[in-house]
Scaffold this motif. Structure first.
Motif, mmCIF file in Angstrom:
data_model
loop_
_atom_site.group_PDB
_atom_site.id
_atom_site.type_symbol
_atom_site.label_atom_id
_atom_site.label_comp_id
_atom_site.label_asym_id
_atom_site.label_seq_id
_atom_site.Cartn_x
_atom_site.Cartn_y
_atom_site.Cartn_z
ATOM 1 N N PRO A 67 -20.806 42.251 99.967
ATOM 2 C CA PRO A 67 -21.969 43.025 100.313
ATOM 3 C C PRO A 67 -22.901 42.221 101.345
ATOM 4 N N LEU A 68 -22.908 40.909 101.123
ATOM 5 C CA LEU A 68 -23.787 40.201 101.959
ATOM 6 C C LEU A 68 -23.145 40.319 103.383
ATOM 7 N N ALA A 69 -22.111 40.161 103.716
ATOM 8 C CA ALA A 69 -21.250 40.289 104.847
ATOM 9 C C ALA A 69 -21.506 41.506 105.527
ATOM 10 N N ALA A 70 -21.314 42.619 104.676
ATOM 11 C CA ALA A 70 -21.503 43.990 105.190
ATOM 12 C C ALA A 70 -23.016 44.043 105.814
ATOM 13 N N GLU A 71 -23.712 43.677 104.982
ATOM 14 C CA GLU A 71 -25.195 43.996 105.580
ATOM 15 C C GLU A 71 -25.414 42.965 106.523
ATOM 16 N N LEU A 72 -25.074 41.636 106.494
ATOM 17 C CA LEU A 72 -25.531 40.944 107.629
ATOM 18 C C LEU A 72 -24.708 41.449 108.953
ATOM 19 N N ALA A 73 -23.657 41.750 108.774
ATOM 20 C CA ALA A 73 -22.826 42.409 109.839
ATOM 21 C C ALA A 73 -23.533 43.474 110.690
ATOM 22 N N ARG A 74 -24.230 44.358 109.721
ATOM 23 C CA ARG A 74 -25.031 45.397 110.109
ATOM 24 C C ARG A 74 -26.254 45.106 110.997
ATOM 25 N N GLN A 75 -27.065 43.885 110.328
ATOM 26 C CA GLN A 75 -28.089 43.277 111.076
ATOM 27 C C GLN A 75 -28.140 42.893 112.195
ATOM 28 N N LEU A 76 -26.509 42.387 112.457
ATOM 29 C CA LEU A 76 -26.449 41.657 113.662
ATOM 30 C C LEU A 76 -25.608 42.472 114.617
#
Length: 183
Positions: A67-76
């Motif tokens: 979930p962290l990778a998914a949200e960080l990818a979205r943020q970036l």
């Protein structure tokens, strides 16, 4: 049920973490992001501000980093991220893998990638991402997997650096997390 708790404050969010024995001498604060959207979103926003420019792809290990990778990818602004699976799946035609030992996983585990993920990593600047770095074993395995896939590790990041990992200068993290004596 735990009888000890550690109050964690990270990215403007406070959580009470149960302190649990992992060996006869060592206890850790159980940090679980799975299912906690408020925590994941806040940590991803805070990490996004610290990630260096030029990252092409995020690589995390199954399961807690997803979930962290998914949200960080979205943020970036990234359309995809890569998850190293913990076992070779039937759909993987030409998998590559490495072995990993983690203090939160009993025994040796594999981290595996299949052809489409290998193609995303090959020739890319890769951010290795995990929820917690403690001994560094999982990050070392992700680094080896990145290199096997033909990528280059550009940075390593996590939400919490546990124990001595908080003294490392080669990882990006939001807060330190202490280790505890077992009781």
């Amino acid at each position: 049920m735990a009888d000890r708790y550690y109050t964690l404050k990270v990215a403007g969010v406070t959580r009470e973490l149960p302190v649990l024995n992992v060996t006869k001498d060592l206890a850790i604060a159980g940090f679980i992001m799975l299912g906690d959207n408020e925590l994941v979103d806040a940590c991803a926003r805070a990490l996004a501000k610290k990630i260096p420019a030029g990252i092409d792809v995020i690589l995390t290990a199954e399961t807690k980093g997803i979930p962290l990778a998914a949200e960080l990818a979205r943020q970036l602004g990234m359309k995809r991220f890569v998850v190293a699976r913990k076992s070779i799946k039937a759909y993987m035609e030409n998998p590559i893998w490495v072995e990993d030992v983690s203090i939160t996983t009993k025994g040796v585990q594999k981290l595996c990638l299949n052809d489409p993920d290998i193609e995303l990593i090959r020739g890319s600047q890769v951010l290795l991402l995990d929820d917690v770095v403690s001994t560094g074993g999982s990050m070392a395995a992700l680094k080896e997997l990145t290199e096997k896939a033909g990528g280059e590790v550009a940075a390593e990041a996590c939400v919490l650096a546990e124990g001595d990992a908080a003294n490392r200068k080669d990882i990006i993290f939001l807060e330190p997390l202490p280790l505890f004596p077992a009781q």
